[in-house]
Design a protein around this motif. Structure first.
Motif, short mmCIF file in Angstrom:
data_model
loop_
_atom_site.label_atom_id
_atom_site.label_comp_id
_atom_site.label_asym_id
_atom_site.label_seq_id
_atom_site.Cartn_x
_atom_site.Cartn_y
_atom_site.Cartn_z
N ALA A 19 71.20 24.33 43.02
CA ALA A 19 72.38 24.65 42.07
C ALA A 19 73.11 25.63 42.61
N LEU A 20 72.49 26.84 43.08
CA LEU A 20 72.98 28.08 43.79
C LEU A 20 73.54 27.47 45.15
N LYS A 21 72.76 26.92 45.83
CA LYS A 21 73.43 26.40 47.18
C LYS A 21 74.79 25.75 47.07
N ARG A 22 74.79 24.86 45.84
CA ARG A 22 76.06 24.10 45.85
C ARG A 22 77.19 25.04 45.46
N ARG A 23 76.94 26.13 45.00
CA ARG A 23 77.88 27.08 44.72
C ARG A 23 78.26 28.11 45.78
N GLY A 24 77.51 27.58 46.89
CA GLY A 24 77.86 28.54 48.11
C GLY A 24 77.07 29.66 48.41
N TYR A 25 75.93 29.85 47.75
CA TYR A 25 74.94 30.97 47.79
C TYR A 25 73.93 30.76 48.86
N VAL A 164 82.30 29.51 49.34
CA VAL A 164 82.69 28.32 48.31
C VAL A 164 82.48 29.10 47.05
N VAL A 165 83.67 29.21 46.20
CA VAL A 165 83.62 29.58 44.77
C VAL A 165 83.73 28.71 43.87
N ARG A 206 85.13 19.44 47.61
CA ARG A 206 85.01 18.51 46.60
C ARG A 206 83.90 18.49 45.72
N GLY A 207 83.96 18.43 44.38
CA GLY A 207 82.97 18.48 43.51
C GLY A 207 82.35 19.75 43.15
N ILE A 208 83.00 20.80 44.06
CA ILE A 208 82.13 22.23 43.88
C ILE A 208 83.17 23.41 43.65
N GLY A 209 84.29 23.46 44.30
CA GLY A 209 85.24 24.37 44.15
C GLY A 209 86.13 24.58 45.29
N PHE A 210 86.67 25.84 45.82
CA PHE A 210 87.51 26.15 46.75
C PHE A 210 86.83 27.28 47.53
#
Length: 226
Positions: A19-25, A164-165, A206-210
């Protein structure tokens, strides 16, 4: 942004890491206190208290004695006395299981803002100059006529250039809510993109953020050629 996840429950660690990796961490994992203390410095530590080889509060004390890394307790110990003990022993924040990723991400961002000294004056990010104090922004020296929410979105992206944010994180930062308001975020982001001009600086993941895709400075290889 580097996150150290210290969790001995493998299933939970794997899910949280994904989940954290999907958010760019960028996520490093440790399942024991010994392994956690051997990891080089990171931006934030998510630390379970019930570790097999050492209590998490002792680990927090050890980490705190050698660095100012932001440390968040992520634990099933939810009593008031547990929270007070954790905060008094060096934790920057305390999250009780079960929790939502929206809450955890908001807390990560909050402790990082508190941990880092506040920047005074304008910040330069690629061709952009952004002044958090005045709410003004420029591209290549030209002022940008941004509405208040547009500026807040740009600032949220500029704090993590190239990363990615997540959509939920932007909604919390800018609207203090996780409700999208019927594509409110997309409408404001579209307007912001238009005002930033070309070449485009904001990418949709796509599906995550910007992501604020700021070009890396590079020498002009054509300069000086005959």
């Amino acid at each position: 942004m580097k996150v150290l996840l210290v969790e001995d429950d493998t299933r939970m660690a794997d899910a949280l890491c994904a989940a954290l990796k999907r958010r760019g961490y960028e996520v490093l994992k440790a399942t024991t206190a010994a392994a956690a203390l051997a990891v080089p410095p990171v931006d934030v530590v998510l630390l379970d208290l019930g570790l097999p080889d050492r209590d998490g509060i002792d680990v927090c004390r050890a980490m705190r004695s050698r660095s100012d890394t932001a440390i968040i307790a992520v634990t099933a110990r939810g009593e008031v006395t547990d929270r007070v003990q954790g905060l008094r022993n060096g934790f920057d924040d305390y999250v009780v299981k079960p929790f939502s990723m929206v809450e955890l991400e908001a807390r990560i961002e909050a402790v990082l803002r508190r941990a880092k000294p506040r920047l005074s004056g304008a910040m330069n990010v690629g061709p952009l100059r952004i002044d958090p104090d005045t709410g003004e922004a420029w591209r290549d020296g030209s002022p940008l006529a941004l509405a208040r929410k547009e500026f807040a979105l740009l600032l949220a992206l500029a704090r993590c250039p190239g990363a990615v944010v997540g959509r939920e994180r932007l909604l919390i930062d800018v609207w203090q809510s996780t409700w999208s308001g019927g594509r409110t975020l997309d409408v404001h982001m579209s307007s912001l993109r238009s005002k930033l001009g070309a070449p485009p600086l904001i990418e949709t993941v796509r599906g995550i953020g910007f992501r604020l895709a700021v070009p890396s400075p590079a020498a002009d290889t054509s300069a000086g050629r005959p």
